[in-house]
Design an enzyme around this catalytic site. Structure first.
Site, short mmCIF file in Angstrom:
data_model
loop_
_atom_site.label_atom_id
_atom_site.label_comp_id
_atom_site.label_asym_id
_atom_site.label_seq_id
_atom_site.Cartn_x
_atom_site.Cartn_y
_atom_site.Cartn_z
N LYS A 75 0.82 -1.17 0.17
CA LYS A 75 0.13 0.27 0.39
C LYS A 75 1.15 0.75 -0.32
O LYS A 75 1.70 1.52 1.03
CB LYS A 75 -0.56 -0.72 0.98
CG LYS A 75 -1.96 1.24 1.63
CD LYS A 75 -2.73 1.69 2.68
CE LYS A 75 -2.09 2.29 3.04
NZ LYS A 75 -1.83 4.40 2.01
N GLY A 128 7.31 4.65 8.59
CA GLY A 128 6.02 5.85 8.87
C GLY A 128 5.68 6.43 10.17
O GLY A 128 7.36 6.01 10.63
N SER A 129 5.55 6.87 11.31
CA SER A 129 5.20 7.53 12.30
C SER A 129 5.19 6.14 13.88
O SER A 129 4.60 5.26 12.99
CB SER A 129 4.07 8.35 12.44
OG SER A 129 2.60 7.62 12.50
N THR A 130 5.33 6.87 14.44
CA THR A 130 5.42 5.61 15.68
C THR A 130 3.98 5.40 16.29
O THR A 130 4.30 4.44 16.66
CB THR A 130 6.73 6.46 16.53
OG1 THR A 130 8.06 6.58 16.27
CG2 THR A 130 6.15 5.17 18.39
N GLU A 131 3.32 6.49 16.28
CA GLU A 131 2.42 5.86 16.61
C GLU A 131 0.93 5.52 15.91
O GLU A 131 0.55 4.64 16.16
CB GLU A 131 1.30 7.42 16.75
CG GLU A 131 -0.07 7.57 16.72
CD GLU A 131 -1.01 9.03 16.40
OE1 GLU A 131 -2.46 9.34 16.82
OE2 GLU A 131 -0.12 9.67 15.47
N GLY A 133 3.35 3.24 13.26
CA GLY A 133 3.42 1.82 13.94
C GLY A 133 3.13 1.19 15.51
O GLY A 133 2.76 -0.31 15.00
N GLU A 151 10.10 0.66 10.65
CA GLU A 151 10.81 2.24 10.48
C GLU A 151 10.11 3.15 10.53
O GLU A 151 9.63 3.75 9.11
CB GLU A 151 11.37 1.44 9.16
CG GLU A 151 13.27 2.39 9.25
CD GLU A 151 12.91 4.36 8.66
OE1 GLU A 151 12.64 5.45 9.67
OE2 GLU A 151 12.52 4.28 7.32
N CYS A 185 13.32 11.44 8.39
CA CYS A 185 12.32 10.57 9.41
C CYS A 185 14.31 10.86 10.05
O CYS A 185 14.09 10.68 11.49
CB CYS A 185 12.31 9.26 9.27
SG CYS A 185 13.35 7.94 8.17
N GLU A 282 8.69 14.66 17.08
CA GLU A 282 9.28 14.66 15.90
C GLU A 282 8.60 15.88 14.83
O GLU A 282 7.05 15.88 14.77
CB GLU A 282 8.91 13.79 15.03
CG GLU A 282 8.94 13.31 13.58
CD GLU A 282 9.05 12.08 12.98
OE1 GLU A 282 10.01 11.33 12.17
OE2 GLU A 282 8.97 11.28 12.93
#
Length: 383
Positions: A75, A128-131, A133, A151, A185, A282
């Site tokens: 995606k 992408g973002s930690t959120e 993830g 990542e 990032c 971030e």
């Protein structure tokens, strides 16, 4: 264009070379047995890629997955689907069998969530973002305990010692943050500067930021284009407002450019403290935070004082300092006298909440490989 196109070509070529070289071992074992291992594909792999380098991020994911014999359901980011779809047309033109690579555009809440939770996918890889993830990790666990690589975000320190080549350090930290409109990032968003040169470095950093030409990205004279979309644009302006409110000193930029489009002036804050939001969260935009340090012991503690651990850079001519900090910094990549130096051969990934696993290099192959042990009884021991 060099980063997204040229490095993508290099990445595919690198992993094409690995297709017949990642193999198992023959292992001596106790008793009358012959044993060996096989490296087999994980199976059907779900991959979710971001918008900031759409061609390169696709290469980072497809390269190792296909080289190890997996099939892929990918995606692309909803902001940048056309690149991935065009590459899919090239894949079909090249003669890949149907079903080996499947590109599924859509929103994260629908298409992305379906990949993370699908019971018949054997692995999911996400950048992408930690959120997000965290959500993917939970969905992978709740569905079929599929394997994951993540990542995620970063808050990378760039460290400038007084003994460094100040001109080089200035340019390296500037580009390390403002490259790609700060939408990277591993951007060096926290610049730690030794006290002896702090005031000079602040002044010169502000002056350098003011030289960036913000405008149409299709104009060759432009050095900074717009942010990706309105949501990101508003988030960055909100973080700038937070920096002002919490007492950081604005020395350059700090506002939008013009009254059309998502353009933000290259922004530099001085006197940034560790507790401030611009030093902890971030931003993913053109906002540089300049922070003073006076001892290496203090520096290590403060540089590591973040939930992230993606990357770091050190500017110094002192090899002892470089080696010491390369060990002391909790980051997946430590650059010395450079920043954002990436290549297909070298692994990339983070400590702490910056992710799980590694992209690139030989290390990335492990994430797309299952190791099978084969043990065969033999009538006699021949070794």
């Amino acid at each position: 264009m060099y980063v997204d196109l040229e490095l993508s070509i290099r990445c595919y070529r690198y992993y094409a070379g690995w297709a017949d070289k990642n193999h198992g071992k023959t292992i001596p074992m106790d008793g009358n047995f012959f044993s060996y291992t096989r490296h087999e594909p994980v199976g059907v792999v779900g991959q979710i890629i971001p918008w900031n380098f759409p061609l390169l991020m696709q290469a980072w994911k497809l390269g190792p997955a296909l080289a190890m014999g997996n099939t892929v359901v990918m995606k692309p980011a909803e902001q940048t689907p056309l690149t991935a779809l065009y590459v899919a047309s090239l894949i079909a033109e090249a003669g890949f069998p149907p079903g080996v690579v499947n590109i599924v555009p859509g929103l994260g809440e629908t298409a992305g969530a379906a990949i993370a939770a699908h019971p018949h996918l054997d692995k999911v890889a996400f950048t992408g973002s930690t959120e997000v993830g965290r959500k993917i990790m939970a969905a992978a666990a709740d569905s079929n305990l599929k394997r994951i690589t993540l990542e995620l975000g970063g808050k990378s320190p760039s460290i400038v010692f007084a003994d460094s080549d100040i001109e080089q350090a200035l340019e390296t930290t500037h580009e390390g943050l403002f490259f790609n409109q700060g939408q990277t990032c591993c951007a060096g968003t926290r610049t730690f500067i030794e006290g002896k040169v702090y005031d000079e470095f602040v002044q010169r950093s502000a002056e350098r930021a003011k030289t960036r030409n913000v405008g149409n990205p299709f104009d060759a004279k432009t050095t900074q284009g717009p942010q990706i979309d309105e949501q990101q644009f508003n988030k960055i302006l909100g973080m700038i407002a937070a920096g002002k409110k919490e007492g950081a000193t604005l020395v350059s930029g700090g506002s939008r450019v013009g009254n059309r489009g998502y353009f933000i002036a290259p922004t530099v804050f001085a006197d940034v403290k560790d507790h401030m939001r611009i030093a902890q969260e971030e931003i993913f935009g053109p906002v540089q935070s300049l922070m003073r340090f006076d001892s290496i012991e203090e520096l290590v503690e403060r540089a590591n004082n973040t939930v992230y651990g993606l990357a770091a850079s050190v500017m110094t001519k002192d090899l002892d300092k470089a080696l010491y900090l390369s060990t002391a910094l909790r980051a997946g990549t430590v650059w010395v006298n450079c920043h954002n130096a990436l290549a297909a051969q070298t692994p990339f990934g983070g400590f702490k909440q910056s992710g799980i696993g590694r992209e690139l290099g030989e290390y990335a192959l492990d994430a797309y490989t299952e190791v099978k042990t084969v043990i065969i009884a033999t009538p006699h021991k021949n070794s």
